[in-house]
Design an enzyme around this catalytic site. Structure first.
Site, mmCIF file in Angstrom:
data_model
loop_
_atom_site.group_PDB
_atom_site.id
_atom_site.type_symbol
_atom_site.label_atom_id
_atom_site.label_comp_id
_atom_site.label_asym_id
_atom_site.label_seq_id
_atom_site.Cartn_x
_atom_site.Cartn_y
_atom_site.Cartn_z
ATOM 1 C CE LYS A 113 -1.849 3.083 2.047
ATOM 2 N NZ LYS A 113 -1.713 4.532 1.678
ATOM 3 C CD GLU A 126 -2.595 8.945 1.386
ATOM 4 O OE1 GLU A 126 -1.932 7.893 1.464
ATOM 5 O OE2 GLU A 126 -2.937 9.619 2.380
ATOM 6 C CB CYS A 172 12.458 8.767 9.737
ATOM 7 S SG CYS A 172 13.448 7.446 9.058
ATOM 8 C CD GLU A 190 8.932 13.296 12.109
ATOM 9 O OE1 GLU A 190 7.734 12.937 12.188
ATOM 10 O OE2 GLU A 190 9.829 12.570 11.656
HETATM 11 P P1 NAD Z 1 1.684 9.083 7.565
HETATM 12 O O1 NAD Z 1 1.670 8.435 8.903
HETATM 13 O O2 NAD Z 1 0.793 10.259 7.362
HETATM 14 O O3 NAD Z 1 1.291 8.039 6.421
HETATM 15 C C1 NAD Z 1 1.902 6.786 6.338
HETATM 16 C C2 NAD Z 1 0.901 5.798 5.748
HETATM 17 O O4 NAD Z 1 -0.240 5.734 6.606
HETATM 18 C C3 NAD Z 1 0.406 6.199 4.375
HETATM 19 O O5 NAD Z 1 0.393 5.071 3.541
HETATM 20 C C4 NAD Z 1 -1.003 6.732 4.642
HETATM 21 O O6 NAD Z 1 -1.904 6.455 3.590
HETATM 22 C C5 NAD Z 1 -1.431 5.989 5.869
HETATM 23 N N1 NAD Z 1 -2.343 6.780 6.730
HETATM 24 C C6 NAD Z 1 -2.407 8.136 6.824
HETATM 25 N N2 NAD Z 1 -3.359 8.491 7.720
HETATM 26 C C7 NAD Z 1 -3.893 7.355 8.198
HETATM 27 C C8 NAD Z 1 -4.917 7.059 9.152
HETATM 28 N N3 NAD Z 1 -5.565 8.027 9.802
HETATM 29 N N4 NAD Z 1 -5.211 5.759 9.404
HETATM 30 C C9 NAD Z 1 -4.546 4.777 8.769
HETATM 31 N N5 NAD Z 1 -3.578 4.993 7.845
HETATM 32 C C10 NAD Z 1 -3.249 6.260 7.566
HETATM 33 O O7 NAD Z 1 3.219 9.443 7.251
HETATM 34 P P2 NAD Z 1 3.773 10.270 6.023
HETATM 35 O O8 NAD Z 1 3.416 11.697 6.222
HETATM 36 O O9 NAD Z 1 3.437 9.622 4.748
HETATM 37 O O10 NAD Z 1 5.344 10.077 6.240
HETATM 38 C C11 NAD Z 1 6.123 10.899 7.052
HETATM 39 C C12 NAD Z 1 6.318 10.291 8.416
HETATM 40 O O11 NAD Z 1 6.904 8.996 8.283
HETATM 41 C C13 NAD Z 1 7.286 11.069 9.286
HETATM 42 O O12 NAD Z 1 6.778 11.102 10.586
HETATM 43 C C14 NAD Z 1 8.564 10.259 9.221
HETATM 44 O O13 NAD Z 1 9.434 10.406 10.326
HETATM 45 C C15 NAD Z 1 8.019 8.881 9.159
HETATM 46 N N6 NAD Z 1 8.983 7.940 8.626
HETATM 47 C C16 NAD Z 1 9.587 7.114 9.498
HETATM 48 C C17 NAD Z 1 10.548 6.238 9.063
HETATM 49 C C18 NAD Z 1 11.250 5.340 10.027
HETATM 50 O O14 NAD Z 1 12.030 4.521 9.596
HETATM 51 N N7 NAD Z 1 11.024 5.438 11.331
HETATM 52 C C19 NAD Z 1 10.893 6.202 7.711
HETATM 53 C C20 NAD Z 1 10.233 7.048 6.822
HETATM 54 C C21 NAD Z 1 9.267 7.927 7.303
#
Ligand code: NAD
Length: 491
Positions: free
Chosen positions: A180, A183, A288, A382
């Protein structure tokens, strides 16, 4: 009359059983290029109906795929690696367009995807089982078996690399998968599916379903998915970990981060300045592993001055890409406004920058803010933008106390020429990935990637050797073939 709109890229479809298919739902979201603010495609919002089709395809593919010897399974990934190399430019261009990175950053992401694929190709050498004659004529063996259908949920910030954290390892180990993508960046995944098919991956082994919250919840709830990996923000990582676990699935959920770079007065000034500047601004700070917070210990003004000099050379639209969305730009600028209003000193200001010709793109310039205090919001949350918050302490223990108090635990780093101070930070920083004179301490394969505390929920790391444990289960077999062998309490 309905007006048909055409975008640069065709509308995204799901990829199920080796075919790109229209989802049952007609709901879609626009996909923007953050470089220009233009809509470049649309992404469908799939739900349980589409997920169920994908799970059925993955279940149908599982018996033959898991029965194939691993040395045959990796051959497909050897071919896939050469296809990633062949299509490097096209893959990097896609990442750049949908995520907003510079071309060099996008290319580095694809190079990392290649390294991840190479690691998966070494799996036959890593997963040999164990064998022992445990009693006279009685043999025990333990071997690793795949779980079945597994799922991988990805964030926006690495559209190509993060799917490769999971796809090669999980699939080489015999699982079939549902991916997945975010989006916000669904284009790279289409190309990944196409290239894996070209490499010879049987239909149904990898399936891609698109959507947002609804499809993630469906993945957590689907009774036939055995394991879920998630990478994204801490808020959603918690939701996914709790929901998937409540549905008795194995889950590893990686969350956000607040990484502290501790700079000591004896640090090498040039190397430290360029490392800190690159750590906070690379990928527009949307990593991250970004060093978003520097803690200067004692007399480090000479290093801060060099750092500002380095950061001044970072130019939006050239060696600094865009952030992901208009909302992200507003959030980042709000953090800077608040820190300034709370008394911090903005040494380099990236607010309000415009890239000529890309006036509607989402850009924030490199920003350095000094004299931030631990109570300020910018020191705690963050920011996920090219912004460095500098705090000052008198001692290394005070710096470590600030680092230890933050709820995350992805990375921490120290810049010094003293081995004992470096060792002290290695022992006492409360994070899963530590850098010594390295601003982005990503462990390369075969070491595994994963933080501590609120940066990761679940027992295993997501890549490297640790991921083998996550994607497999142990089968233990005890065998006796010699009827004459002496019997004891176990046989
Ligand atoms: P996000 O949490 O908004 O989205 C991640 C995934 O979750 C997406 O596929 C999205 O469709 C889904 N999602 C969004 N809202 C949701 C909800 N309410 N319920 C269920 N699923 C939902 O994260 P993002 O903005 O895409 O990515 C940035 C974040 O990811 C930052 O916080 C970053 O630090 C983190 N990140 C962490 C790592 C790590 O290794 N720890 C690596 C990359 C990114």
């Amino acid at each position: 009359m309905e007006v048909e709109t055409t975008f640069k890229y065709p509308a995204i479809k799901n990829y199920i059983a080796g075919q790109f298919s229209e989802p049952a739902s007609s709901s879609t979201l626009d996909v923007f290029s953050p470089l220009t603010g233009a809509v470049i495609s649309t992404v469908p919002l799939s739900g349980m109906t589409e997920l169920d089709q994908a799970v059925k395809a993955a279940e149908a593919a599982f018996p033959a795929w898991s029965a194939m010897p691993i040395k045959e399974r990796v051959q497909i990934f050897y071919r896939y690696k050469t296809l990633l190399e062949r299509d490097m430019k096209a893959l990097a261009d896609l990442v750049r367009e949908e995520n907003g990175k510079t071309y060099d950053e996008a290319r580095a992401e694809v190079e990392k995807a290649i390294e991840l694929t190479e690691f998966a190709c070494s799996m036959p050498q890593l997963i040999q089982g164990e064998f022992l004659e445990v009693s006279r004529g009685v043999e025990a063996r333990a071997e690793r078996k795949p779980l079945g259908v597994v799922a991988s949920i990805a964030p926006f910030n690495f559209p190509n690399m993060v799917p490769h954290w999971t796809i090669p390892n999980a699939i080489v180990l015999g699982n079939t998968m549902i991916l997945k993508p975010s989006e916000q960046v669904p284009l790279s995944a289409v190309k990944i599916g196409e290239l894996l098919k070209e490499a010879g991956l049987p239909d149904g082994v990898l399936n891609i379903v698109n959507g947002d919250k609804g499809i993630v919840e469906a993945i957590c709830d689907h009774p036939d998915i055995k394991a879920v990996s998630f990478v994204g923000s801490t808020r959603i990582a918690k939701v996914v970990y709790i929901r998937a676990s409540a549905n008795l699935k194995r889950c590893v959920a990686l969350g956000g981060a607040k990484n502290h770079l501790m700079v000591l007065p004896d640090a090498h000034p040039d190397m430290t300045a360029s490392n800190v500047a690159a750590s906070m601004s690379g990928c527009a700070g949307q990593r991250c592993m970004a060093g978003s917070t520097m803690v200067g210990v004692g007399a480090v003004d000479h290093i801060v001055a060099k750092l500002v000099e380095e950061a001044r050379k970072i130019t939006v639209g050239q060696n600094l890409g865009s952030v992901i969305s208009r909302e992200a730009k507003e959030r980042i600028e709000q953090h800077i406004n608040e820190a300034e209003a709370a008394g911090a000193k903005v040494l380099l200001d990236g607010r309000g920058v415009v890239v000529p010709g890309h006036e509607d793109g989402y850009y924030v310039g490199a920003t350095v803010i000094d004299y931030v205090t631990p109570g300020m919001r910018i020191a705690q949350e963050e920011v996920f933008g090219p912004v460095l918050a500098i705090m000052r302490t008198n001692t290394l223990d005070e710096a470590l106390a600030i680092e230890n108090a933050n709820p995350y635990g992805n990375a921490a780093a120290v810049f010094t020429q003293s081995g004992s101070n470096a060792r002290y930070v290695m022992d006492n920083a409360n994070a899963g990935m530590i850098g010594v004179n390295i601003g982005v301490p990503v462990p390369r394969e075969p070491f595994s990637f994963g933080g501590w505390n609120e940066s990761k929920f679940g027992a295993c790391d997501i890549t490297g050797k640790s991921s083998i444990e996550f994607w497999t289960q142990l089968k233990k077999t005890t065998t006796k073939w010699n009827p004459e062998s002496r019997t004891n309490w176990m046989s």
